[in-house]
Design a protein around this motif. Sequence first.
Motif, PDB file in Angstrom:
ATOM      1  N   SER A  43      -6.854  10.533  10.152  1.00 41.12           N
ATOM      2  CA  SER A  43      -7.438   9.250  10.567  1.00 41.12           C
ATOM      3  C   SER A  43      -7.009   8.132   9.621  1.00 41.12           C
ATOM      4  CB  SER A  43      -8.964   9.352  10.602  1.00 41.12           C
ATOM      5  OG  SER A  43      -9.388  10.204  11.642  1.00 41.12           O
ATOM      6  N   ALA A  44      -6.861   8.455   8.355  1.00 46.00           N
ATOM      7  CA  ALA A  44      -6.394   7.441   7.398  1.00 46.00           C
ATOM      8  C   ALA A  44      -4.984   6.976   7.740  1.00 46.00           C
ATOM      9  CB  ALA A  44      -6.447   8.001   5.981  1.00 46.00           C
ATOM     10  N   LEU A  45      -4.125   7.918   8.086  1.00 48.66           N
ATOM     11  CA  LEU A  45      -2.756   7.555   8.454  1.00 48.66           C
ATOM     12  C   LEU A  45      -2.732   6.800   9.788  1.00 48.66           C
ATOM     13  CD1 LEU A  45      -0.762  10.790   7.498  1.00 48.66           C
ATOM     14  CD2 LEU A  45      -1.179   8.749   6.120  1.00 48.66           C
ATOM     15  N   ARG A  46      -3.570   7.210  10.711  1.00 49.50           N
ATOM     16  CA  ARG A  46      -3.602   6.520  12.013  1.00 49.50           C
ATOM     17  C   ARG A  46      -4.112   5.087  11.871  1.00 49.50           C
ATOM     18  NH1 ARG A  46      -5.888  11.534  15.755  1.00 49.50           N
ATOM     19  NH2 ARG A  46      -3.825  12.407  16.269  1.00 49.50           N
ATOM     20  N   ALA A  47      -4.941   4.845  10.843  1.00 51.43           N
ATOM     21  CA  ALA A  47      -5.401   3.478  10.600  1.00 51.43           C
ATOM     22  C   ALA A  47      -4.254   2.560  10.219  1.00 51.43           C
ATOM     23  CB  ALA A  47      -6.468   3.475   9.506  1.00 51.43           C
ATOM     24  N   VAL A  64       4.056  11.730   8.154  1.00 55.91           N
ATOM     25  CA  VAL A  64       4.256  10.348   8.565  1.00 55.91           C
ATOM     26  C   VAL A  64       5.687   9.933   8.248  1.00 55.91           C
ATOM     27  CG1 VAL A  64       3.377   9.518   6.336  1.00 55.91           C
ATOM     28  CG2 VAL A  64       3.394   7.981   8.302  1.00 55.91           C
ATOM     29  N   THR A  65       6.263   9.102   9.096  1.00 56.24           N
ATOM     30  CA  THR A  65       7.554   8.478   8.804  1.00 56.24           C
ATOM     31  C   THR A  65       7.388   6.972   8.976  1.00 56.24           C
ATOM     32  OG1 THR A  65       8.325   8.696  11.092  1.00 56.24           O
ATOM     33  CG2 THR A  65       8.859  10.489   9.569  1.00 56.24           C
ATOM     34  N   LEU A  66       8.098   6.214   8.141  1.00 54.61           N
ATOM     35  CA  LEU A  66       8.038   4.763   8.237  1.00 54.61           C
ATOM     36  C   LEU A  66       9.273   4.157   7.601  1.00 54.61           C
ATOM     37  CD1 LEU A  66       7.108   3.738   5.137  1.00 54.61           C
ATOM     38  CD2 LEU A  66       4.928   4.587   5.924  1.00 54.61           C
ATOM     39  N   LEU A  67       9.521   2.899   7.906  1.00 57.49           N
ATOM     40  CA  LEU A  67      10.651   2.180   7.326  1.00 57.49           C
ATOM     41  C   LEU A  67      10.255   1.643   5.959  1.00 57.49           C
ATOM     42  CD1 LEU A  67      11.838   0.213  10.485  1.00 57.49           C
ATOM     43  CD2 LEU A  67      12.719   2.387   9.580  1.00 57.49           C
ATOM     44  N   PRO A  68      11.190   1.609   5.014  1.00 57.32           N
ATOM     45  CA  PRO A  68      10.850   1.169   3.653  1.00 57.32           C
ATOM     46  C   PRO A  68      10.174  -0.196   3.603  1.00 57.32           C
ATOM     47  CG  PRO A  68      13.032   2.156   3.678  1.00 57.32           C
ATOM     48  CD  PRO A  68      12.605   2.057   5.108  1.00 57.32           C
ATOM     49  N   PHE A  74       1.647  -0.501   4.968  1.00 65.56           N
ATOM     50  CA  PHE A  74       1.106   0.838   5.212  1.00 65.56           C
ATOM     51  C   PHE A  74       0.141   1.241   4.100  1.00 65.56           C
ATOM     52  CE2 PHE A  74       1.454   5.283   3.895  1.00 65.56           C
ATOM     53  CZ  PHE A  74       1.005   5.953   5.026  1.00 65.56           C
ATOM     54  N   ALA A  75       0.569   1.072   2.853  1.00 69.16           N
ATOM     55  CA  ALA A  75      -0.269   1.459   1.712  1.00 69.16           C
ATOM     56  C   ALA A  75      -1.566   0.665   1.691  1.00 69.16           C
ATOM     57  CB  ALA A  75       0.497   1.271   0.405  1.00 69.16           C
ATOM     58  N   ALA A  76      -1.501  -0.629   1.981  1.00 68.66           N
ATOM     59  CA  ALA A  76      -2.709  -1.463   1.991  1.00 68.66           C
ATOM     60  C   ALA A  76      -3.685  -1.007   3.064  1.00 68.66           C
ATOM     61  CB  ALA A  76      -2.328  -2.929   2.194  1.00 68.66           C
ATOM     62  N   ALA A  77      -3.168  -0.640   4.240  1.00 63.41           N
ATOM     63  CA  ALA A  77      -4.039  -0.195   5.328  1.00 63.41           C
ATOM     64  C   ALA A  77      -4.707   1.142   5.002  1.00 63.41           C
ATOM     65  CB  ALA A  77      -3.239  -0.082   6.625  1.00 63.41           C
ATOM     66  N   VAL A  78      -3.962   2.051   4.384  1.00 62.15           N
ATOM     67  CA  VAL A  78      -4.535   3.347   4.005  1.00 62.15           C
ATOM     68  C   VAL A  78      -5.598   3.157   2.924  1.00 62.15           C
ATOM     69  CG1 VAL A  78      -4.046   5.573   2.931  1.00 62.15           C
ATOM     70  CG2 VAL A  78      -2.526   4.694   4.705  1.00 62.15           C
ATOM     71  N   ARG A  79      -5.327   2.284   1.953  1.00 62.21           N
ATOM     72  CA  ARG A  79      -6.324   2.025   0.902  1.00 62.21           C
ATOM     73  C   ARG A  79      -7.593   1.407   1.487  1.00 62.21           C
ATOM     74  NH1 ARG A  79      -1.673  -0.026  -2.137  1.00 62.21           N
ATOM     75  NH2 ARG A  79      -1.002   1.578  -3.632  1.00 62.21           N
ATOM     76  N   ALA A  80      -7.430   0.524   2.450  1.00 63.60           N
ATOM     77  CA  ALA A  80      -8.604  -0.098   3.073  1.00 63.60           C
ATOM     78  C   ALA A  80      -9.443   0.947   3.796  1.00 63.60           C
ATOM     79  CB  ALA A  80      -8.168  -1.197   4.033  1.00 63.60           C
ATOM     80  N   TYR A  81      -8.789   1.853   4.533  1.00 65.48           N
ATOM     81  CA  TYR A  81      -9.519   2.920   5.211  1.00 65.48           C
ATOM     82  C   TYR A  81     -10.235   3.804   4.184  1.00 65.48           C
ATOM     83  CZ  TYR A  81     -10.490   7.053   8.031  1.00 65.48           C
ATOM     84  OH  TYR A  81     -11.124   8.096   8.661  1.00 65.48           O
ATOM     85  N   THR A  82      -9.545   4.134   3.096  1.00 64.98           N
ATOM     86  CA  THR A  82     -10.132   4.990   2.063  1.00 64.98           C
ATOM     87  C   THR A  82     -11.361   4.343   1.447  1.00 64.98           C
ATOM     88  OG1 THR A  82      -7.939   5.910   1.578  1.00 64.98           O
ATOM     89  CG2 THR A  82      -9.654   6.227  -0.084  1.00 64.98           C
ATOM     90  N   ALA A  83     -11.292   3.044   1.178  1.00 63.59           N
ATOM     91  CA  ALA A  83     -12.438   2.342   0.602  1.00 63.59           C
ATOM     92  C   ALA A  83     -13.641   2.374   1.527  1.00 63.59           C
ATOM     93  CB  ALA A  83     -12.061   0.903   0.286  1.00 63.59           C
ATOM     94  N   ASP A  84     -13.393   2.317   2.826  1.00 63.15           N
ATOM     95  CA  ASP A  84     -14.491   2.342   3.803  1.00 63.15           C
ATOM     96  C   ASP A  84     -15.080   3.732   3.988  1.00 63.15           C
ATOM     97  OD1 ASP A  84     -14.282  -0.367   4.267  1.00 63.15           O
ATOM     98  OD2 ASP A  84     -12.967  -0.134   6.011  1.00 63.15           O
ATOM     99  N   HIS A  85     -14.360   4.760   3.524  1.00 66.74           N
ATOM    100  CA  HIS A  85     -14.829   6.147   3.693  1.00 66.74           C
ATOM    101  C   HIS A  85     -14.894   6.861   2.347  1.00 66.74           C
ATOM    102  CE1 HIS A  85     -13.305   4.957   7.653  1.00 66.74           C
ATOM    103  NE2 HIS A  85     -14.143   5.831   8.163  1.00 66.74           N
ATOM    104  N   ALA A  86     -15.216   6.106   1.292  1.00 65.26           N
ATOM    105  CA  ALA A  86     -15.218   6.669  -0.059  1.00 65.26           C
ATOM    106  C   ALA A  86     -16.209   7.816  -0.211  1.00 65.26           C
ATOM    107  CB  ALA A  86     -15.533   5.567  -1.078  1.00 65.26           C
TER     108      ALA A  86
END
Length: 324
Positions: A43-47, A64-68, A74-86
């Motif tokens: 779910s974190a990656l899907r966010a 996961v695959t992504l362009l550089p 991508f990292a900012a979105a994953v961190r935001a999801y993580t903060a909401d589900h700490a």
Amino acid sequence: PGVIGIIAARLAEEFNRPTVCFGGTGGEYRGSARTVGSFDILSALRAASSYCESVGGHRQAAGVTLLPENYPDFAAAVRAYTADHAEDLVDEPGLTAFAGLDHQLINDDCLALLQRFAPFGNANEKPIFYLHNLTVQSMRRIGDGSHLSPVLRLDDGREIRGIAFRKGEWVDLFRAGEQVDVLADLQEHTWKGRSSLQLQILDMRPGQADLQLYRVEDQFAQLWLSGTPLEELTDPGNPDQPCLCLPTQAIGPFWLYLADLLKQQESILIYPAYLARAFQRKHNLNFSAFACRAALAILAEAELIKLASRPGGRLRITALTQNA
């Protein structure tokens, strides 16, 4: 990709945090993710899927695959999801000991035998052992201060070092010479080319007799906070009546102590009785588990912290960033 998955799993296990590792080939990043506790890594990656070329897997392991050029977003979105589900990060569903382990069996031969059952993972959990009556030799914080490295003495006189990730708040809870019980797994620690046996400590508790009074006080506090009038809990004629008061002069020092713990890590998961004992030892103030519960309720009401009850009587204490 296989190597990246192994690295991600090792890092997640080592630091008890969800981990995503990337390798770059052909102009894109290919990543492998592993999780801890009840945190849903898929779910974190899907966010962050709008920044990805592909995402797949399940809640415990994903790819996961992504362009550089999309990596920062991508990292900012994953961190935001993580903060909401700490709250899911380190709240394990519960630790179950595989077996008790005699101190004489804590040796290299035992570790070598355990390693024959590797690799460990979701379908082959690493065994956790219950170790009784180890004696504390020393306790010190390491890393950024949020981790703890105790030295413990076995009943045959040998000393063994341990590592307890994200348990820096324990440093004031235990003192040299005291006996403790631990849940831990055995691991090999290598430093500067030298290997030694080490305990990865998942939980530790003081001697039961020493904590009995704190636990009684904590039970009274829970009754009081649930609405039972204080006069119904007090019995002046009982010489064993626990302390049911909150010293007002202790609230300020307690908040400063708690705020310092929460600077080391975004939240802590602890029994209020343990927190009361640690604070009392640090500041030499009369501070019961009842006082600890009451003080936490006041700090939560003031919106300095957030409290969440967890199974077994523990509390998740989270700093409200704007105030901590």
